[in-house]
Scaffold this motif. Structure first.
Motif, PDB file in Angstrom:
ATOM      1  N   UNK A 198      -7.399   6.557  -6.973  1.00 55.31           N
ATOM      2  CA  UNK A 198      -6.569   5.829  -6.138  1.00 55.31           C
ATOM      3  C   UNK A 198      -7.347   4.543  -5.576  1.00 55.31           C
ATOM      4  N   UNK A 253      -8.421  -2.599   3.361  1.00 58.13           N
ATOM      5  CA  UNK A 253      -8.541  -1.404   2.766  1.00 58.13           C
ATOM      6  C   UNK A 253      -7.889  -0.232   3.391  1.00 58.13           C
ATOM      7  N   UNK A 254      -7.143   0.728   2.907  1.00 57.97           N
ATOM      8  CA  UNK A 254      -6.768   1.804   3.479  1.00 57.97           C
ATOM      9  C   UNK A 254      -7.300   2.942   2.711  1.00 57.97           C
ATOM     10  N   UNK A 277       0.740  -1.162   0.134  1.00 56.86           N
ATOM     11  CA  UNK A 277      -0.023   0.020  -0.066  1.00 56.86           C
ATOM     12  C   UNK A 277       1.044   1.149  -0.019  1.00 56.86           C
ATOM     13  N   UNK A 278       0.411   2.635   0.424  1.00 60.62           N
ATOM     14  CA  UNK A 278       1.130   3.767   0.122  1.00 60.62           C
ATOM     15  C   UNK A 278       1.715   3.905   1.251  1.00 60.62           C
ATOM     16  N   UNK A 338      -5.598   0.541  -2.138  1.00 58.10           N
ATOM     17  CA  UNK A 338      -4.241   0.494  -1.387  1.00 58.10           C
ATOM     18  C   UNK A 338      -3.645   1.792  -1.537  1.00 58.10           C
ATOM     19  N   UNK A 339      -4.452   2.940  -2.137  1.00 55.87           N
ATOM     20  CA  UNK A 339      -4.080   4.214  -2.214  1.00 55.87           C
ATOM     21  C   UNK A 339      -3.101   4.340  -3.464  1.00 55.87           C
ATOM     22  N   UNK A 340      -2.995   3.352  -4.255  1.00 54.51           N
ATOM     23  CA  UNK A 340      -2.165   3.458  -5.459  1.00 54.51           C
ATOM     24  C   UNK A 340      -2.924   4.022  -6.730  1.00 54.51           C
ATOM     25  N   UNK A 378      -3.605  -1.726   8.619  1.00 52.45           N
ATOM     26  CA  UNK A 378      -3.210  -2.319   7.460  1.00 52.45           C
ATOM     27  C   UNK A 378      -2.150  -3.439   7.550  1.00 52.45           C
TER      28      UNK A 378
END
Lengths: 311, 319, 442
Positions: free
Chosen positions: C85, C338-339, A133-134, C88-90, B6
């Motif tokens: 996004x 999930x972010x 993830x980010x 995952x924020x990508x 996460x």
């Protein structure tokens, strides 16, 4: 009694003699003829076996030097010019003095601690978190803070700053071997010239997103506005892919760009006084670039940093 | 709302933990403790308590002052070591003091010097026991005879164990098999009653903390090997049933050799490990200088464990 | 009772949303359609900003080999073609559509009537699967038209339908079988025809007795469909394990199911195949479970792709409970945390699982006690503890030699580890490193 001792001594003596003879012949048979120069070169190397030169260790580096006969393309970063000169002397070749370098962290995430947006609960590895993830702060380019670089550093030169969430390089210990650069999955760390009097300026952001997006991720993000590019007197700064980059070979460390940067993405090191960010104009961030301010900035810098060598 | 967590998948975990495993092993050791108290009385109780307390103390001290890591004594592994060490010494009043030294060696050298639980190559309790056996051979081989139940005295009458009788070459004075099974014999605290050991072992099997492989291979090999010897010369060698019920074979096979940390991980490895233990035990008993060989056999096989892990791979799904 | 031979675990089932009938999720005001909702290259947008689109209209075209078409799930105006996004924020390429009404493309048959006859040739079926953007809904989102084009020199012998749903919590397949048994059987028949295999096997774990009986009853009306009840064991739904359970065959290392004559599709895929072939409806909707122990109500929804997770949560339960610790897309064993809840759903989404803090939080890692539980649980017969040590020490080549790439990332090793070591994470990292090393060598 004496006889027993005698027998033991004789038997052991004979066994010893036989082994000595065998060893002698084996040693002759399997003798490896090696250039003694390799030992001499290896002697002057730091012996850290960091692998920063790209070889398997210091001895492999020495072998490569001797095989090649010169130092072209081979450089021992931890040893620096001093070691390069010694090795060149042994090899009988010339060496060019390289600029000393240091690892620089190009990230200053603002969303750490209380402000982070998620809580990472997985394997403590930047490489893994990067594939997942980010990052806790939400920036897809920024430091993940799991410390892969800290683990990669053989010289103990990198520590994780728990408050800032980013690594801090101890430049007295950093040998610019480049292990951290390789370890970082996001290329946050870069080797840059140490600069005159160890003073250097760099953009501590590599976020390639468009300005608005980048600001969403981080208040300190480079938004690619280009102000730094305009203000630079030596054309060392360029904005590509929405992110500014300072060419350390051209930079004269005048810090004009740092004053100009609206988000504080440009960072300096080892200047005696912090840069004066107060601007003559009342609200400079909200206004478009003001060309006449540059002269004023220069004087401000000269006042605050009198020791700084301006050209 | 709190922050979202996460992590990579999976996001759930079975309720297994190291702590639970260790406490369950402790639970499984209780029948043996009760039997030991019944046969050897106050001495057994004191030795067990002293041993456990020293083990906990040494682990706490080492973690606090030498390793400077958070204390892990609550995971129960030091108690397992302490109890097993106590179960491996004779119930004499000298041992109440000496067991502390054993605990220091078991925890300090056997376990913590390698980095704590999970990193030790040898079973810590056996390291402590063998240290005591070599350093104090007389005290460690003076066994009290099992007299009346619940003796509340520190002084004991010493007498030979079945294995000592065997070492001296007599097979006539041996107790009956049922006596051996219930444990009304001389010997170390925990090894006397095969029944109590089996109760604990069955509990561990049901809880899936141990598998049948090591105990069965260990006892089976010991049984077969001593049967061969017995068939060759019944005058000189003891019959196989007595052989596996005497000494520490049952305790060793069910509790010491099955220690997760120091035994192989694959099933085949575990079978080889158990068989090696059984074979070495009988060899040491028959031809060695010591009357009992279980501790040495297990320690030797512990040393072989990394090799067995390397050689005996689990069968792959897709080749 | 059949099951796979090796390893496996049995996590708590928690199928608490089994009885929640599938509801229709109302349309949001805007949807964001990602261009790579499938395994492979992203689709290329074929609409421009300002275009009016209808439901089911092609908006992203598959141009690469490993790619699938993307259709508009709503009717309205394309507002921008940009990046969005993901969970995952990508940032991923995406098309933003403002919803205006609900106007469908004319060719889509929206009548409730069930159409059983299919006269298409196998080649035409595969072409239509491609046109309709069908991908596998079991999690990997493998484009269906590639799976059903059996390569030259290989022969399909078994069609296996995965209705195992071995992941805890998930009930979307359960509900589809309960409510659309006939459509599924028609879909399976179509797939059977596309492959030209005599029999299709529907594998269902025996913790779902009602769907087993429903499907068995229904399959009697169809030729060549066998319902195979399986013993409950995770990861039975993994392709290789399901093949092993049903046929006894083993897919060799580095090979595909087709190499042992098997093709595996999810039961949800069979349903979407029915809709695509018989009703001309592209893959624009999927069945999604909204579940969790601590949320007020359990739901199964039919949702349009591209609706954000926040919209779904808002409609289903209002807001996330205060104690929420993790939101997962997919099941708890293999799903993704999930972010970014503003991310849109994709074709492969199967659930929104809300876990509270206590359930989600991992316990601190302790020393490995070499119990070997991870190796016993591994359905691939690997040694996770060994990979953990090798990866930690950078011994990537050795990890490769011990077949780290065989790992299917089912998570059994972490699940069973008493020391709470993040074994699955470490192995994933190791696999990435091995792949990077192999790429560098090439």
């Amino acid at each position: 009694m004496t006889q027993g001792i005698l027998i033991a001594v004789v038997v052991l003596g004979v066994i010893g003699a036989i082994f000595a003879v065998v060893l002698y012949f084996v040693a002759q048979k399997f003798k490896v003829i090696e250039d003694p120069l390799i030992d001499e070169v290896a002697e002057v190397l730091p012996g850290a076996n960091c692998g920063g030169c790209g070889k398997a260790g210091c001895r492999a580096f020495a072998e490569a030097c001797v095989a090649q006969g010169n130092l072209d393309g081979l450089r021992c970063a931890p040893g620096g010019d001093a070691v390069a000169a010694k090795v060149a002397e042994l090899l009988g070749c010339a060496t060019e003095a390289g600029e000393p370098q240091v690892a620089v962290v190009r990230c200053r995430p603002c969303n750490v601690g209380e402000k982070r947006r998620s809580n990472y609960d997985g394997l403590k590895s930047c490489a893994f978190a990067h594939s997942l993830y980010t990052g806790e702060g939400g920036c897809p380019f920024g430091c993940l803070g799991c410390g892969d670089c800290v683990n990669a550093c053989l010289f103990g030169a990198i520590k994780m700053d728990a408050e800032k969430g980013t690594p801090v390089v101890d430049e007295t210990k950093c040998t610019a071997c480049g292990a951290c650069v390789k370890a970082c999955p996001r290329s946050v760390i870069e080797l840059r010239n140490k600069g005159r009097k160890d003073r250097r300026v760099w953009v501590s952001c590599i976020n390639k997103e468009k300005g608005a997006e980048a600001r969403k991720s981080c208040a300190n993000a480079c938004i690619g506005c280009g102000k730094c590019e305009k203000v630079c007197p030596v054309e060392a700064v360029h904005v590509n892919n929405n992110v500014a980059y300072i060419d350390f070979n051209k930079c004269i460390a005048c810090r004009k760009c740092e004053v100009e940067c609206p988000t504080g993405a440009i960072t300096d090191a080892n200047f005696p006084a912090p840069v004066n960010k107060e601007k003559p104009a009342p609200k400079p961030a909200a206004q478009p670039a003001q060309p006449q301010t540059t002269a004023g900035e220069a004087t401000v810098i000269e006042k605050t940093t009198p020791t700084n060598t301006q050209n | 709302m709190k922050l979202l967590n996460i992590s990579g998948s999976p996001h759930v975990h079975s309720d297994e933990s190291t702590k639970k495993i260790m406490w369950r092993v402790n639970l499984a050791l209780i029948p043996m403790l009760l039997v030991a108290i019944a046969y050897f009385g106050l001495n057994a109780l004191l030795i067990s308590i002293v041993s456990v307390v020293w083990c906990l103390l040494f682990q706490w001290l080492i973690e606090k002052f030498i390793m400077k890591t958070p204390s892990t004594i609550s995971d129960g592994s030091a108690i397992v070591t302490g109890l097993l060490l106590a179960f491996n010494v004779p119930a004499t009043k000298e041992m109440i003091l000496l067991v502390g030294l054993g605990a220091l060696v078991a925890i300090g050298i056997g376990k913590m010097s390698f980095g704590g639980l999970g990193k030790n190559p040898f079973n810590p309790a056996l390291v402590g026991r063998v240290f005591l056996l070599i350093s104090f051979p007389v005290q460690m081989t003076t066994w009290p005879t099992a007299g009346k139940l619940f003796p509340m005295t520190l002084d004991t009458v010493s007498g030979p164990t079945p294995l000592m009788l065997l070492k001296e070459g007599g097979t006539e004075a041996l107790p009956q098999a049922w006596e051996l099974f219930l444990g009304h014999i001389g010997g170390s605290l925990g090894e006397v009653s095969a029944l109590a050991i089996l109760i604990g072992a069955i509990y561990l099997l049901c809880r899936k903390i141990i598998t049948w492989h090591i105990p069965v291979a260990f006892i089976g090999t010991a049984f077969v090997f001593s049967a061969i010897l017995w068939l060759v010369n019944p005058e000189l060698y003891v019959d196989p049933v007595t052989s596996i019920l005497t000494g520490g074979i049952m305790l060793g096979a069910c509790f010491m050799a099955t220690d997760m940390v120091t035994s192989p991980m694959s099933k085949v490895g575990q079978l080889i490990f158990g068989a090696g233990c059984g074979l070495l035990t009988i060899i040491i008993r028959t031809w060695g200088a010591y009357p009992e060989g279980v501790s040495f056999a297990i320690l030797i096989m512990n040393a072989v464990t990394p090799l067995l892990n390397r050689w005996c791979k689990p069968a792959r799904f897709a080749c | 009772m059949k099951t796979f031979k090796m390893g496996g675990v049995h996590p708590e089932e928690n199928k608490i949303s089994n009885d929640a009938v599938i509801e229709q999720m109302p349309l949001p005001s805007q949807v964001v359609v990602l261009m790579n909702q499938h395994l492979g290259a992203p689709a290329t947008p074929v609409v421009a900003k300002g275009d009016k689109v209808k439901v089911g209209q092609l908006i992203g075209e598959a141009q690469a080999f490993m790619c699938a078409n993307v259709h508009s799930p709503v009717s309205g105006t394309v507002t921008k073609i940009d990046t969005c996004k993901d969970i995952a924020g990508i940032a991923k390429p995406a098309i933003y559509i403002n919803v205006e009404g609900d106007e469908w493309v004319d060719t889509i048959d929206r009548t409730p009537e069930i159409k059983r006859e299919c006269n298409l040739e196998p080649k035409e079926i595969v072409a239509k699967l491609k046109e309709m953007g069908i991908v596998g809904l079991g999690g990997a989102t493998f484009p269906a038209h590639i799976k059903y084009s059996v390569p030259e020199g290989k022969k399909a012998e078994y069609l296996i339908i995965n209705a195992v749903e071995c992941e805890p919590y998930l009930t979307s397949d359960y509900r589809v079988m309960m409510e659309h048994a006939e459509e599924i059987c028609i879909g399976v028949s179509i797939l059977r025809k596309a492959l030209g295999v005599p029999n299709a096997y529907i594998g269902i774990e025996n913790n779902k007795p009602v769907p087993i009986s429903v499907m068995t009853e229904m399959s009697k009306n169809f030729q060549g469909i066998v319902v195979e009840p399986l013993k409950v064991k995770y990861p039975q739904g993994a392709e290789k394990q399901l093949i092993n359970a049903i046929t006894g065959r083993k897919v060799p290392s580095g090979k595909l199911p087709i190499d042992v004559g098997c093709v595996v599709s999810n039961v949800g895929t069979a349903f979407s195949v029915y809709e695509a072939i018989q009703k001309n409806k592209p893959l624009i909707e999927n069945i999604l479970t909204v579940t969790g122990k601590k949320i007020p109500s359990q739901h199964n929804y039919q949702v349009r792709i591209g609706i954000t997770y926040n919209d779904i949560i808002k409609h289903a339960i209002g807001a996330l409970p205060e104690t929420t610790g993790k939101v997962i897309s997919g099941g708890p064993m293999m799903g993704k945390a999930i972010v970014n809840l503003d991310a849109p759903t994709t074709k492969g989404a199967s659930s929104v699982l809300v876990m509270d803090e206590a359930e989600a939080r991992r316990n601190p890692e302790t020393n490995c006690i070499r119990c070997g539980k991870c190796a016993n649980a591994c359905p691939m017969g690997l040694e996770p503890y060994l990979f953990s040590a090798l990866v930690k020490n950078g011994r990537i080549e050795e990890a490769q030699k011990h077949n780290i790439l065989d790992c299917i990332e089912c998570g059994c090793c972490f699940f069973s580890c008493p020391a709470n070591k993040p074994l699955t994470d470490e192995i994933r990292l190791g696999k990435n490193r091995v792949r990077a090393m192999m790429a560098a060598k090439r």
